[in-house]
Design an enzyme around this catalytic site. Sequence first.
Site: not given
Ligand code: NAD
Length: 513
Positions: A165, A189, A192, A242, A297, A398
């Site tokens: 997000f 994808k 959401e 994450s 991040c 985090e």
């Molecule tokens: P998230 O892991 O909750 O979601 C990321 C994606 O995975 C979304 O598209 C979501 O729909 C999908 N997703 C979520 N839960 C899922 C599940 N159980 N099964 C399958 N798909 C699932 O992350 P977020 O809250 O959207 O973003 C924040 C996180 O992203 C933080 O941990 C941040 O550090 C990390 N991030 C990392 C970087 C990097 O480059 N390392 C960059 C940006 C964000």
Amino acid sequence: MTQVAEPITDRPVGATGATVPHWIGGRRVAGTSGRRGPVFDPARGTIAREVDFASVEEVDAAVAAASAAFPAWRATSLSKRTEIMFRIRNLVDAHRREIAAHMTAEHGKVPSDALGEVARGLENLEFACGVPHLLKGGYSEQVSGGVDVYQIRQPLGVVAGITPFNFPAMVPMWMFANAIACGNTFILKPSEKDPSAGIYLGELLAEAGVPDGVFNVVNGDKVAVDRILEHPHIAAVSFVGSTPIAKYIYETGTRHGKRVQALGGAKNHMVVLPDADIDMAADAAVSAAYGSSGERCMAVATVVAVGAVADPLVEAIGKRLPKISIGPGSDPDAEMGPLVTGQHRDKVVSYLDSAVAQGAEVVADGRNHELFKGSDGFFLGVSLIDKVTPEMDCYRDEIFGPVLTVTRVGTYDDALKLVNENPYGNGTAIFTRDGGAARQYQFDVNVGMVGINVPIPVPVAYYSFGGWKGSLFGDLHMYGPEGIQFYTRGKVVTSRWPDPGTSKVDLGFPRTR
Ligand code: NAD
């Protein structure tokens, strides 16, 4: 900036007004699964619209469109693909404000921050405009008598990107720019929580002349993600999100035979040595900790204060906090917006309580901000927690919010040990005026991206982005040269054009000498 986002919606739904559709085969496609999720306006705390959640069949339709488009797209000349990449670049450049407005509307980040995100995404499109050069292979003449060997790189086929997000436009650009420039077709994808930027990008790509089916967007949740991970016609998956989900994506995707790069969460340490310029370090810590409400991040999550620097540094950071202007994106003075959802804000707040219970010292408490108390939006003021130790929840997790912690250590070696023992390894920074100490840190630290007097060392698009340890699963970093490598596979050709009548049978293993 006063730009207002035109909602990306297709049809009226109940009280929320509208629904964000999918983008398949070059057009908006309304969802048919009957499953939807809320998209909030974080500054108001209301549901602004809904987003369709794709079913297995809808993901399959996107894969079918991408598969059908692949043969013609990979056969499209490099010069034609380059021309289209330039047009995408120009359209994104011309529509920076509209893209940023979608982010402000659904993510909550203020316009200056949103425009910065678009600018960093644009760099990736500019890099991908150089794809003819990037795809040049190697050629070795006369490896044996009359035999030449050369290597070419070819696209993988249909590839997918699953994004978080917090960067709803930049992270998709990290992925699709190189993916499609290399001749792949792409399925995005998005998160959401803020899906409209992805659909808007789809419309810009179509306007740029990207053929139908080359770029698709399926909105949704775990159902869509799991289908992407299992689908036999998807060759590779890029993920950013994450750490627990990154690990799941890597393990599930590779189990299904896919190439996977999965970037995870972070806990970025900013080490401040005793000789550092206190004002410069304090400015950097505040900017990097609270920009985008800490939902980056590469945000600085924790300052590691070495020796006698701790007291003056905490004081200097504390003095800057009341000056940070917090408000909705419509407020031209706002430097920091709300958090993405109320649920996320409540989780961030919980770390303030646990920090106190576990013995830390809360120097500034974001709950005292008037917008936390008096607004329906998901606002939280900035917090500073001092005297944090490694076993406390606010250090271990985090937090991903506007909370900066400070851990005090005695020596450089103690600081290095703390950073290297942390399970994450995305980014880190060191602040010092001692070049030798900085170079030693760069040599010693087990982290993928290092800043020397630079608090958010996000590499430019012609290098690659990636953390170590729990911040990345897979071998290749994202975008830049490693992105080109990820989205292509090598083919090595050994070639000979002998004159007729010069061949003979030889069952021995081919030798060059
Ligand atoms: P998230 O892991 O909750 O979601 C990321 C994606 O995975 C979304 O598209 C979501 O729909 C999908 N997703 C979520 N839960 C899922 C599940 N159980 N099964 C399958 N798909 C699932 O992350 P977020 O809250 O959207 O973003 C924040 C996180 O992203 C933080 O941990 C941040 O550090 C990390 N991030 C990392 C970087 C990097 O480059 N390392 C960059 C940006 C964000």
